[in-house]
Design a protein around this motif. Structure first.
Motif, PDB file in Angstrom:
ATOM      1  N   SER B 170       0.863  -1.192   0.000  1.00 32.90           N
ATOM      2  CA  SER B 170       0.000   0.000   0.000  1.00 32.90           C
ATOM      3  C   SER B 170       0.888   1.227   0.000  1.00 32.90           C
ATOM      4  O   SER B 170       1.857   1.289   0.762  1.00 32.90           O
ATOM      5  N   VAL B 171       0.561   2.185  -0.852  1.00 28.90           N
ATOM      6  CA  VAL B 171       1.312   3.435  -0.889  1.00 28.90           C
ATOM      7  C   VAL B 171       0.380   4.547  -0.408  1.00 28.90           C
ATOM      8  O   VAL B 171      -0.745   4.672  -0.895  1.00 28.90           O
ATOM      9  N   ILE B 172       0.872   5.331   0.541  1.00 31.96           N
ATOM     10  CA  ILE B 172       0.035   6.389   1.122  1.00 31.96           C
ATOM     11  C   ILE B 172       0.624   7.744   0.750  1.00 31.96           C
ATOM     12  O   ILE B 172       1.749   8.071   1.133  1.00 31.96           O
ATOM     13  N   GLU B 173      -0.138   8.502  -0.017  1.00 34.65           N
ATOM     14  CA  GLU B 173       0.359   9.795  -0.498  1.00 34.65           C
ATOM     15  C   GLU B 173      -0.553  10.907   0.016  1.00 34.65           C
ATOM     16  O   GLU B 173      -1.772  10.839  -0.122  1.00 34.65           O
ATOM     17  N   ILE B 174       0.061  11.935   0.547  1.00 35.12           N
ATOM     18  CA  ILE B 174      -0.716  13.016   1.170  1.00 35.12           C
ATOM     19  C   ILE B 174      -1.424  13.905   0.140  1.00 35.12           C
ATOM     20  O   ILE B 174      -2.546  14.364   0.352  1.00 35.12           O
ATOM     21  N   SER B 175      -0.777  14.152  -1.013  1.00 36.79           N
ATOM     22  CA  SER B 175      -1.385  15.069  -1.983  1.00 36.79           C
ATOM     23  C   SER B 175      -2.335  14.301  -2.904  1.00 36.79           C
ATOM     24  O   SER B 175      -2.478  13.086  -2.799  1.00 36.79           O
ATOM     25  N   ASN B 176      -2.936  15.041  -3.841  1.00 37.01           N
ATOM     26  CA  ASN B 176      -3.947  14.367  -4.661  1.00 37.01           C
ATOM     27  C   ASN B 176      -3.354  13.657  -5.869  1.00 37.01           C
ATOM     28  O   ASN B 176      -4.061  13.118  -6.701  1.00 37.01           O
ATOM     29  N   GLN B 177      -2.038  13.653  -5.968  1.00 40.37           N
ATOM     30  CA  GLN B 177      -1.406  13.025  -7.131  1.00 40.37           C
ATOM     31  C   GLN B 177      -0.066  12.428  -6.733  1.00 40.37           C
ATOM     32  O   GLN B 177       0.657  13.015  -5.928  1.00 40.37           O
ATOM     33  N   ILE B 178       0.293  11.284  -7.314  1.00 39.83           N
ATOM     34  CA  ILE B 178       1.612  10.725  -7.019  1.00 39.83           C
ATOM     35  C   ILE B 178       2.694  11.462  -7.812  1.00 39.83           C
ATOM     36  O   ILE B 178       2.412  12.095  -8.827  1.00 39.83           O
ATOM     37  N   MET B 179       3.908  11.396  -7.325  1.00 39.00           N
ATOM     38  CA  MET B 179       5.115  11.939  -7.970  1.00 39.00           C
ATOM     39  C   MET B 179       5.192  13.471  -8.029  1.00 39.00           C
ATOM     40  O   MET B 179       6.050  14.015  -8.724  1.00 39.00           O
ATOM     41  N   GLY B 180       4.272  14.130  -7.361  1.00 38.05           N
ATOM     42  CA  GLY B 180       4.391  15.585  -7.254  1.00 38.05           C
ATOM     43  C   GLY B 180       3.874  16.339  -8.467  1.00 38.05           C
ATOM     44  O   GLY B 180       3.557  15.766  -9.498  1.00 38.05           O
ATOM     45  N   ARG B 181       3.828  17.641  -8.312  1.00 38.62           N
ATOM     46  CA  ARG B 181       3.191  18.467  -9.334  1.00 38.62           C
ATOM     47  C   ARG B 181       4.004  18.607 -10.608  1.00 38.62           C
ATOM     48  O   ARG B 181       3.470  19.015 -11.630  1.00 38.62           O
ATOM     49  N   HIS B 195       0.432   0.502 -11.265  1.00 43.78           N
ATOM     50  CA  HIS B 195       0.586  -0.101  -9.931  1.00 43.78           C
ATOM     51  C   HIS B 195      -0.665  -0.903  -9.581  1.00 43.78           C
ATOM     52  O   HIS B 195      -0.583  -2.023  -9.081  1.00 43.78           O
ATOM     53  N   GLU B 196      -1.820  -0.290  -9.833  1.00 38.74           N
ATOM     54  CA  GLU B 196      -3.076  -0.947  -9.448  1.00 38.74           C
ATOM     55  C   GLU B 196      -3.313  -2.208 -10.277  1.00 38.74           C
ATOM     56  O   GLU B 196      -3.830  -3.202  -9.772  1.00 38.74           O
ATOM     57  N   LYS B 197      -2.881  -2.162 -11.526  1.00 39.71           N
ATOM     58  CA  LYS B 197      -3.030  -3.338 -12.398  1.00 39.71           C
ATOM     59  C   LYS B 197      -2.328  -4.556 -11.772  1.00 39.71           C
ATOM     60  O   LYS B 197      -2.806  -5.669 -11.849  1.00 39.71           O
ATOM     61  N   TYR B 198      -1.181  -4.302 -11.136  1.00 40.47           N
ATOM     62  CA  TYR B 198      -0.434  -5.412 -10.530  1.00 40.47           C
ATOM     63  C   TYR B 198      -0.835  -5.660  -9.072  1.00 40.47           C
ATOM     64  O   TYR B 198      -0.211  -6.459  -8.389  1.00 40.47           O
ATOM     65  N   GLY B 199      -1.826  -4.903  -8.591  1.00 42.30           N
ATOM     66  CA  GLY B 199      -2.338  -5.198  -7.256  1.00 42.30           C
ATOM     67  C   GLY B 199      -1.871  -4.274  -6.153  1.00 42.30           C
ATOM     68  O   GLY B 199      -2.286  -4.439  -4.995  1.00 42.30           O
ATOM     69  N   ASN B 200      -1.014  -3.311  -6.439  1.00 42.16           N
ATOM     70  CA  ASN B 200      -0.641  -2.357  -5.394  1.00 42.16           C
ATOM     71  C   ASN B 200      -1.825  -1.435  -5.109  1.00 42.16           C
ATOM     72  O   ASN B 200      -2.577  -1.081  -6.013  1.00 42.16           O
ATOM     73  N   LYS B 201      -1.953  -1.064  -3.845  1.00 42.58           N
ATOM     74  CA  LYS B 201      -3.016  -0.105  -3.500  1.00 42.58           C
ATOM     75  C   LYS B 201      -2.379   1.263  -3.340  1.00 42.58           C
ATOM     76  O   LYS B 201      -1.410   1.414  -2.590  1.00 42.58           O
ATOM     77  N   ILE B 202      -2.916   2.242  -4.035  1.00 45.20           N
ATOM     78  CA  ILE B 202      -2.360   3.595  -3.946  1.00 45.20           C
ATOM     79  C   ILE B 202      -3.421   4.505  -3.347  1.00 45.20           C
ATOM     80  O   ILE B 202      -4.507   4.661  -3.913  1.00 45.20           O
ATOM     81  N   TYR B 203      -3.119   5.062  -2.194  1.00 47.01           N
ATOM     82  CA  TYR B 203      -4.062   5.976  -1.537  1.00 47.01           C
ATOM     83  C   TYR B 203      -3.557   7.404  -1.710  1.00 47.01           C
ATOM     84  O   TYR B 203      -2.516   7.758  -1.156  1.00 47.01           O
ATOM     85  N   VAL B 204      -4.278   8.215  -2.500  1.00 45.33           N
ATOM     86  CA  VAL B 204      -3.888   9.627  -2.591  1.00 45.33           C
ATOM     87  C   VAL B 204      -4.770  10.429  -1.635  1.00 45.33           C
ATOM     88  O   VAL B 204      -5.695   9.874  -1.028  1.00 45.33           O
ATOM     89  N   ASP B 205      -4.490  11.722  -1.513  1.00 42.36           N
ATOM     90  CA  ASP B 205      -5.259  12.581  -0.608  1.00 42.36           C
ATOM     91  C   ASP B 205      -5.338  11.964   0.781  1.00 42.36           C
ATOM     92  O   ASP B 205      -6.379  12.045   1.438  1.00 42.36           O
ATOM     93  N   SER B 206      -4.282  11.341   1.229  1.00 41.72           N
ATOM     94  CA  SER B 206      -4.356  10.557   2.463  1.00 41.72           C
ATOM     95  C   SER B 206      -3.347  11.038   3.486  1.00 41.72           C
ATOM     96  O   SER B 206      -2.155  10.766   3.371  1.00 41.72           O
ATOM     97  N   LYS B 207      -3.851  11.762   4.446  1.00 40.12           N
ATOM     98  CA  LYS B 207      -2.983  12.250   5.513  1.00 40.12           C
ATOM     99  C   LYS B 207      -3.035  11.260   6.678  1.00 40.12           C
ATOM    100  O   LYS B 207      -4.114  10.727   6.982  1.00 40.12           O
ATOM    101  N   ILE B 208      -1.877  11.043   7.286  1.00 39.34           N
ATOM    102  CA  ILE B 208      -1.844  10.097   8.396  1.00 39.34           C
ATOM    103  C   ILE B 208      -2.267  10.798   9.683  1.00 39.34           C
ATOM    104  O   ILE B 208      -1.756  11.872  10.014  1.00 39.34           O
TER     105      ILE B 208
END
Ligand SMILES: Cc1cc2nc3c(=O)[nH]c(=O)nc-3n(C[C@H](O)[C@H](O)[C@H](O)COP(=O)(O)OP(=O)(O)OC[C@H]3O[C@@H](n4cnc5c(N)ncnc54)[C@H](O)[C@@H]3O)c2cc1C
Ligand code: FES
Lengths: 104, 409
Positions: B170-181, B195-208
């Motif tokens: 699982s990848v947790i990203e704080i902003s609304n897009q991966i890899m920055g603006r 990533h999702e095709k291979y089964g990784n979960k990517i959570y954007v807009d996700s603050k811990i």
């Protein structure tokens, strides 16, 4: 050994300052056409396993599309890092508008 | 030529390329690399890629072997420099002092640390060097569920590699897009989809919100109340220039060591190169701090020339890449302002490139495609940027017309 010459392609089918990929058996090569004539090297970059067919030919150099390692097309010399191991070259001849490679 | 004692702090990529260049131009001076890692200089890019998936071993990522160092008379000293006395030209490593005539600083970057709570902060893994890569690899083998905090290049590359080791990532990203603006949103979305095709979960807009320890590992609680469970956590949340050594010295710092276009710092006979610098780029007429392989290499070479007395401006056009699954992403140029985006290609098989245009010239480009498919066009884009060439947009748009044509105009 003349009988080791293998036909590659029509001489015209390779554009100037460009290359084509040539597969033979389980081997793969790049065949270049530059101002000074036709040349051949192994197909894969010596840095990582990437084919040079999508690389950029500039003068007598080929630049790898992955990390910009550069080889001299005529001598095979690795001229710019991250490529540091030379690439193998092969004799080429053009007869009756056909390009031949000698991979013996 | 005068024989000098040339010292280099930090034995990474910029250091070794500088040393080689100095040796090319000056056979007399002594060259010593002081490095705090117990390895000869090595390539970092494979750490998050081929090294993690066991496709490359330690000795395959060294830039050069021991013999090379002997042949070129370049010394490697495995010591951490703990103090620099710029007035008296002395480097100190705990109780040892070393004198220098000319100094090059290539201390690279340091990972930012996550601060969540004192119970878990020390359990988090980071990736900057070989020792850390070994630790991650060893630990990853023993677990199944892995969370990566930060959806930047390094985090995503680790996610791609661990997926290839059949881990649940699982990848947790704080902003609304991966890899920055700096990455165009459509390209970032394609990478996310891969990533999702291979089964990784990517959570954007996700603050811990918090992380709790559990019997199995950790429970990561997001502000949106989602909960992600993981046995280990790896954070890739950016990095800072490694400049703490110079905090109370005369060396001018501002988001890195300030250097001019000749790799010269604010102190005479002291040069700096690579990740640690905030350098002046005459072509873009601005300061840049870059973290890339090509920059470390070329900036190192440039520092080497200037140290050896060949005054040379650094004008290399920035370029970097990232490999995730079967995709290769490449970025070139530098653009904070553009008036048009031209998109060449629409399939990953043939590559997709976004060109950022201002006044009919390319300022930057970002490409994504299967391995090998965007390198040539991105390289030509770098050259068009460097040569300041006005481009025919019809050719840029048309993937059937080779971009070389633009070089000849
Ligand atoms: C995991 C990872 C993946 C990457 N992937 C890519 C990629 O795909 N593409 C790309 O373009 N770039 C990539 N990079 C970036 C690239 O590797 C760096 O930009 C490059 O290594 C910077 O080189 P440098 O010489 O400035 O610093 P480094 O190579 O980091 O070397 C600095 C050295 O100095 C040492 N040091 C620091 N302080 C001291 C001290 N006081 N005394 C002694 N030694 C000291 C450090 O330990 C380190 O060994 C990646 C980086 C990492 C970490
Ligand atoms: S794969 Fe060719 S330079 Fe790296």
């Amino acid at each position: 050994m003349t009988d080791n010459w293998i036909e590659v392609a029509n001489a015209d089918s390779i554009e100037m300052e460009d290359l084509i990929r040539f597969d033979h058996g389980d081997k793969t090569f790049c065949i270049y056409r530059i101002e000074d004539g036709y040349y051949a090297t192994d197909g894969m970059c010596t840095h990582e396993a990437v084919h040079l067919e999508d690389g950029l030919v500039m003068d007598d150099e080929i630049e790898c599309p992955m990390h910009q390692g550069i080889f001299n097309i005529k001598t095979g010399e690795a001229v710019s890092p991250p490529a540091c191991e030379d690439i193998k070259t092969y004799p080429i001849k053009v007869e009756n508008d056909l390009v031949y490679i000698n991979i013996s | 030529m005068n024989s000098n004692k040339i010292s280099i702090i930090g034995a990474g990529q910029a250091a070794i390329y500088a040393a080689m260049e100095i040796r090319k131009l000056d056979d007399e001076s002594s060259i010593t690399l002081y490095g705090d890692e117990n390895y000869l200089p090595y390539e970092r890019p494979p750490l998050s890629k081929d090294f993690l998936i066991n496709k490359k071993k330690e000795d395959e990522i060294l830039f050069f072997n021991k013999q090379f160092f002997e042949d070129k008379k370049i010394s490697f000293v495995n010591k951490k420099i703990t103090k620099v006395d710029f007035k008296n030209n002395i480097l100190t490593s705990y109780n040892d002092d070393f004198l220098y005539d000319k100094l090059l600083i290539t201390t690279g970057s340091t990972n930012r640390k996550l601060e969540v709570n004192s119970q878990i902060d020390n359990d988090i893994y980071y990736l900057r060097n070989l020792d850390e890569a070994v630790k991650i690899k060893d630990k990853a083998l023993k677990v199944n569920k892995i969370a990566i905090i930060g959806g930047g290049f390094i985090g995503l590359e680790i996610a791609s590699s661990l997926n290839q080791l059949n881990k649940e990532v699982s990848v947790i990203e704080i902003s609304n897009q991966i890899m920055g603006r700096i990455i165009p949103a459509p390209i970032a979305n394609l990478v996310k989809a891969e990533h999702e095709k291979y089964g990784n979960k990517i959570y954007v807009d996700s603050k811990i919100n918090n992380i709790q320890k559990t019997d199995e590992g950790f429970k990561i609680i997001l502000e949106n109340e989602n909960i992600i469970e993981a046995e280990i956590i790896i954070a890739g949340i950016g990095s800072m220039p490694s400049i703490s050594l110079f905090n109370n010295t005369d060396l001018k710092l501002d988001n890195g060591i300030l250097t001019d276009e000749y790799c010269q710092t604010s102190i005479e006979n002291v040069f700096a190169a690579g990740d640690v610098t905030n350098f002046y780029h005459p072509f873009f007429n601005t300061r840049l701090r870059l973290e890339s392989y090509q920059h470390a290499q070329n900036h190192g070479i440039n520092a080497g020339k200037n140290i050896a007395g060949i005054k040379t401006e650094y004008i290399s056009i920035p370029w970097m890449w990232s490999d995730q699954f079967n995709l290769n992403l490449q970025l070139t140029g530098h653009c904070d302002e553009y008036d048009e985006v031209i998109i060449r290609g629409n399939t990953l098989e043939n590559g997709i490139i976004h060109f950022f245009i201002k006044n009919n010239k390319i300022l930057g480009a970002c490409g994504l495609g299967l391995i090998g498919k965007v390198g040539r066009d991105i390289r030509i884009a770098s050259k068009l940027i460097e040569k300041n060439i006005v481009v025919d947009k019809k050719i840029l748009l048309d993937q059937n017309t080779k971009l070389n044509k633009l070089m000849k105009n």
